[in-house]
Design an enzyme around this catalytic site. Sequence first.
Site, PDB file in Angstrom:
ATOM      1  N   GLU A   1       0.827  -1.212   0.000  1.00  0.00           N
ATOM      2  CA  GLU A   1       0.000   0.000   0.000  1.00  0.00           C
ATOM      3  C   GLU A   1       0.859   1.259   0.000  1.00  0.00           C
ATOM      4  O   GLU A   1       0.493   2.272  -0.599  1.00  0.00           O
ATOM      5  CB  GLU A   1      -0.947  -0.025   1.191  1.00  0.00           C
ATOM      6  CG  GLU A   1      -2.026  -1.093   1.040  1.00  0.00           C
ATOM      7  CD  GLU A   1      -2.899  -1.245   2.260  1.00  0.00           C
ATOM      8  OE1 GLU A   1      -4.118  -1.065   2.154  1.00  0.00           O
ATOM      9  OE2 GLU A   1      -2.345  -1.550   3.345  1.00  0.00           O
TER      10      GLU A   1
ATOM     11  N   GLU B   1      -4.029  -9.622   3.796  1.00  0.00           N
ATOM     12  CA  GLU B   1      -4.816  -9.265   4.975  1.00  0.00           C
ATOM     13  C   GLU B   1      -6.008 -10.173   5.229  1.00  0.00           C
ATOM     14  O   GLU B   1      -6.279 -10.550   6.383  1.00  0.00           O
ATOM     15  CB  GLU B   1      -5.294  -7.805   4.868  1.00  0.00           C
ATOM     16  CG  GLU B   1      -4.219  -6.771   5.134  1.00  0.00           C
ATOM     17  CD  GLU B   1      -3.431  -6.393   3.892  1.00  0.00           C
ATOM     18  OE1 GLU B   1      -2.637  -5.441   3.970  1.00  0.00           O
ATOM     19  OE2 GLU B   1      -3.609  -7.048   2.836  1.00  0.00           O
TER      20      GLU B   1
END
Length: 254
Positions: free
Chosen positions: A117, A137
């Site tokens: 990210e 995740e």
Amino acid sequence: MLTTDHFQALTVDEREDRLLVRMNRPEVRNAIDAAMVSELHEVCHYLERTPKIMILTGCETNGRGIFASGANIAQLRERRREDALLGVNSQIFDRIHKLPMPVIAAIDGYALGGGAELAYAADFRLGTPYIKMGQPETGLGIIAAAGALWRLKELVGEPVALEILMAGRILNAEEALELRLVTEIHDPAELLDAAHALADRVGKQDPLAVRITKRVFSAPPSAHPHIDELAQAILFESEAKFDRMQAFLDRKKK
């Protein structure tokens, strides 16, 4: 100049038109912790007031490159609702994305979770043949909440983004290049030279025009074409516009 004597997670090499920022926590594979976030905020504070290109890269561990492996899972396990609402990573990644001048991510090895990210937040991404990029995740019972859920579909398209976000797909260098998530692949020894070469190309442009291009480019569709016209009006009055166009005309006469 940026004062970095107290930095523990980052090293910074400052030049006239750029900062080379290296994440330097090899013992934990550049896991993004509170200290790194705090130091990144200090870098952003400086670059917001002294606009320069930023090259963001990782380090080596056990002879292999590592960009950032994401959060410390042991620390992440203990976080609760109030921690999530603070948006620690999402806030710093958004701040990096909004810096006045371009950000170049030079990626080697793993860029996973928050590390990926962070790379998405850059304006340019260069890689090596050894990169691995993805979002693990959901396999850990959480979501990619620091930008991937909305940036990734713009970068690679919705079908691939969903496969990364929901099925744990990890992109290798060939796939990332094909999807244009990274735009160049270089051997690790040549990665920073390539990042500096890109920074050199950006540096040859008019800095104000680059800054305004970056800001207008990220505006929502509803702002166009009005924001483009207003931005052009500002640039039409700049000294650099007259000087650069006159220099172009003078070269044509020769």
